[in-house]
Design a protein around this motif. Sequence first.
Motif, short mmCIF file in Angstrom:
data_model
loop_
_atom_site.label_atom_id
_atom_site.label_comp_id
_atom_site.label_asym_id
_atom_site.label_seq_id
_atom_site.Cartn_x
_atom_site.Cartn_y
_atom_site.Cartn_z
N TRP A 348 0.87 -1.18 0.00
CA TRP A 348 0.00 0.00 0.00
C TRP A 348 0.90 1.22 0.00
N LEU A 349 0.89 1.98 -1.08
CA LEU A 349 1.85 3.08 -1.18
C LEU A 349 1.14 4.41 -1.33
N ARG A 350 1.86 5.46 -0.93
CA ARG A 350 1.29 6.80 -1.09
C ARG A 350 1.63 7.28 -2.51
N ALA A 351 0.63 7.71 -3.23
CA ALA A 351 0.89 8.21 -4.58
C ALA A 351 1.87 9.38 -4.49
N PRO A 352 2.98 9.29 -5.24
CA PRO A 352 3.98 10.36 -5.10
C PRO A 352 3.48 11.70 -5.66
N ASP A 366 0.65 5.31 -18.22
CA ASP A 366 1.19 6.05 -19.37
C ASP A 366 2.72 6.00 -19.42
N GLN A 367 3.35 6.23 -18.27
CA GLN A 367 4.81 6.40 -18.28
C GLN A 367 5.55 5.08 -18.10
N CYS A 368 4.94 4.10 -17.43
CA CYS A 368 5.66 2.85 -17.11
C CYS A 368 4.95 1.60 -17.65
N GLN A 369 3.75 1.76 -18.13
CA GLN A 369 2.93 0.62 -18.57
C GLN A 369 2.80 -0.43 -17.46
N VAL A 370 2.60 0.06 -16.26
CA VAL A 370 2.38 -0.81 -15.10
C VAL A 370 0.98 -0.51 -14.55
N VAL A 371 0.25 -1.59 -14.23
CA VAL A 371 -1.11 -1.43 -13.68
C VAL A 371 -1.10 -1.74 -12.19
N GLY A 372 -1.72 -0.86 -11.42
CA GLY A 372 -1.97 -1.13 -10.00
C GLY A 372 -3.42 -0.81 -9.71
N THR A 373 -3.79 -0.79 -8.45
CA THR A 373 -5.19 -0.50 -8.11
C THR A 373 -5.26 0.80 -7.31
N PRO A 374 -6.05 1.76 -7.78
CA PRO A 374 -6.17 3.04 -7.07
C PRO A 374 -6.78 2.85 -5.69
N GLY A 375 -6.11 3.40 -4.69
CA GLY A 375 -6.58 3.25 -3.31
C GLY A 375 -7.98 3.81 -3.09
N ALA A 376 -8.33 4.86 -3.84
CA ALA A 376 -9.64 5.48 -3.66
C ALA A 376 -10.76 4.49 -3.95
N GLY A 377 -10.48 3.48 -4.75
CA GLY A 377 -11.49 2.47 -5.07
C GLY A 377 -11.86 1.61 -3.87
N PHE A 378 -11.04 1.66 -2.84
CA PHE A 378 -11.30 0.87 -1.63
C PHE A 378 -11.97 1.71 -0.54
N GLU A 383 -8.00 7.44 -0.74
CA GLU A 383 -7.64 8.50 -1.69
C GLU A 383 -6.19 8.93 -1.45
N GLY A 384 -5.45 9.03 -2.58
CA GLY A 384 -4.03 9.40 -2.48
C GLY A 384 -3.13 8.20 -2.25
N PHE A 385 -3.74 7.00 -2.15
CA PHE A 385 -2.95 5.77 -1.99
C PHE A 385 -3.14 4.88 -3.21
N PHE A 386 -2.35 3.83 -3.25
CA PHE A 386 -2.32 2.96 -4.43
C PHE A 386 -1.87 1.58 -3.97
N ARG A 387 -2.48 0.53 -4.55
CA ARG A 387 -2.10 -0.83 -4.14
C ARG A 387 -1.38 -1.56 -5.26
N LEU A 388 -0.25 -2.17 -4.92
CA LEU A 388 0.42 -3.08 -5.86
C LEU A 388 0.31 -4.49 -5.29
N THR A 389 0.20 -5.47 -6.17
CA THR A 389 0.14 -6.85 -5.71
C THR A 389 1.44 -7.58 -6.09
N ALA A 390 1.82 -8.50 -5.23
CA ALA A 390 3.03 -9.29 -5.47
C ALA A 390 2.74 -10.52 -6.33
N PHE A 391 1.48 -10.67 -6.75
CA PHE A 391 1.16 -11.80 -7.63
C PHE A 391 1.57 -11.44 -9.05
#
Length: 408
Positions: A348-352, A366-378, A383-391
């Motif tokens: 769970w990271l803080r959006a820089p 756009d810049q990295c072609q990496v998909v994560g999940t916006p924290g605001a969706g939870f 809001e202002g956070f972002f989730r990455l999964t290790a799967f």
Amino acid sequence: MIRVNGNYLKLAGNYLFSEVANRVAKYQEENPGARVIRLGIGDVTEPFGPVITGALRGAVDEMSRRGTFQGYRSDKGYEFLREKIAQHDFLSRGVAMDPEEIFISTGAKEDTANIQELFHRDTRIAVPDPVYPVYVDSNVMAGRTGGFSDGRYGGITYLDCTGENSFRPDLPDGEVDLIYLCFPNNPTGQVATKDDLKKWVDYAKTKGAVILYDAAYEAFIRDDALPHSIFEVPGAREVAIEFRSLSKTAGFTGTRLSYTIIPRELRIPGDDGGSHSLNQLWDRRQSTKFNGVAYIIQRGAEAVFTEEGRREIEATIGYYLENAAIIRRGLEKNGIEYTGGVHSPYIWLRAPGGLSSWEFFHRLLDQCQVVGTPGAGFGRCGEGFFRLTAFGSRENVIEAMERFSRLK
Ligand code: MLT
């Protein structure tokens, strides 16, 4: 005149992971050459090992022979599997569990969504914020909430999880009846100690509340002092239901197998003045609405609880946890603040740069072609956070974190 269920019209937008998938599909359509790396939805990538595969194959063979073919059986699940779960998941940690208290199902998603049917429409629910959206949406669909405004549904008690409380919910100020908890947590990756859980069990006992405990990620716990089950806490049998899943534990996201534990002691009052067993009511519900998990899948699941099967899944969980460590190191290298990813596949990271969750989602895509999940969706606190999964495959995780250096 026929009309739709108005509760569905209260739902705010699409289901989170469908919304993410739609936006990624649009990006992919506009950028056909882009190699997108998906660390958004928590979907496993590593295939079954030989033990689980062998058990599934053996069961397919059984289905091809007259003497061993299986048709309808108990919607509760085969005893061979429920006994192994009681032994390996519970007794091995000093918790006695009767196989009759275990209900085999197709997913913790389904069961955490459906369980609310057992409770009165006036039940006051509490959810952490951020939270796995299924707990909230299923109550909206059931008509237990008001409308959506300012990021929240009326009628729900939201328990803020922020840096101030280490992303672990505090007890509610007001009275609530049904409390959803998830540890290791989706989405924040936080864990609970026995003392944390005791606080909730004591609250539930005092208030006559019930705890719905989602333990879908318990297999990622690496510290023996941390509880894998709420039933490791004395008194929890009278106030809690627990959900477990082989999805992330053993690679069953597509194969589907989970189990829900409802102790016999868990009884709550009804409008008739009686005291009712939730175990019996869930049994009644399942026998009406569900016909069980396929025999083949239950045999595959049984293999998970053998010594060899255990070794097989432990290796895969270790692989994902190493992915989590790679993500953590990558974030540190890029000066991005995060939590989680230790006893959990979620980081769970803080959006820089003070970006909103969705702004960062699009920037990363756009810049990295990496998909994560916006924290605001939870939830609003996400809001202002972002989730990455290790799967993910090791190669993809390494490359995704290398691509983070492209972020402007
Ligand atoms: C997630 O990404 O939060 C989970 O994969 C969703 C789920 O298990 O349904």
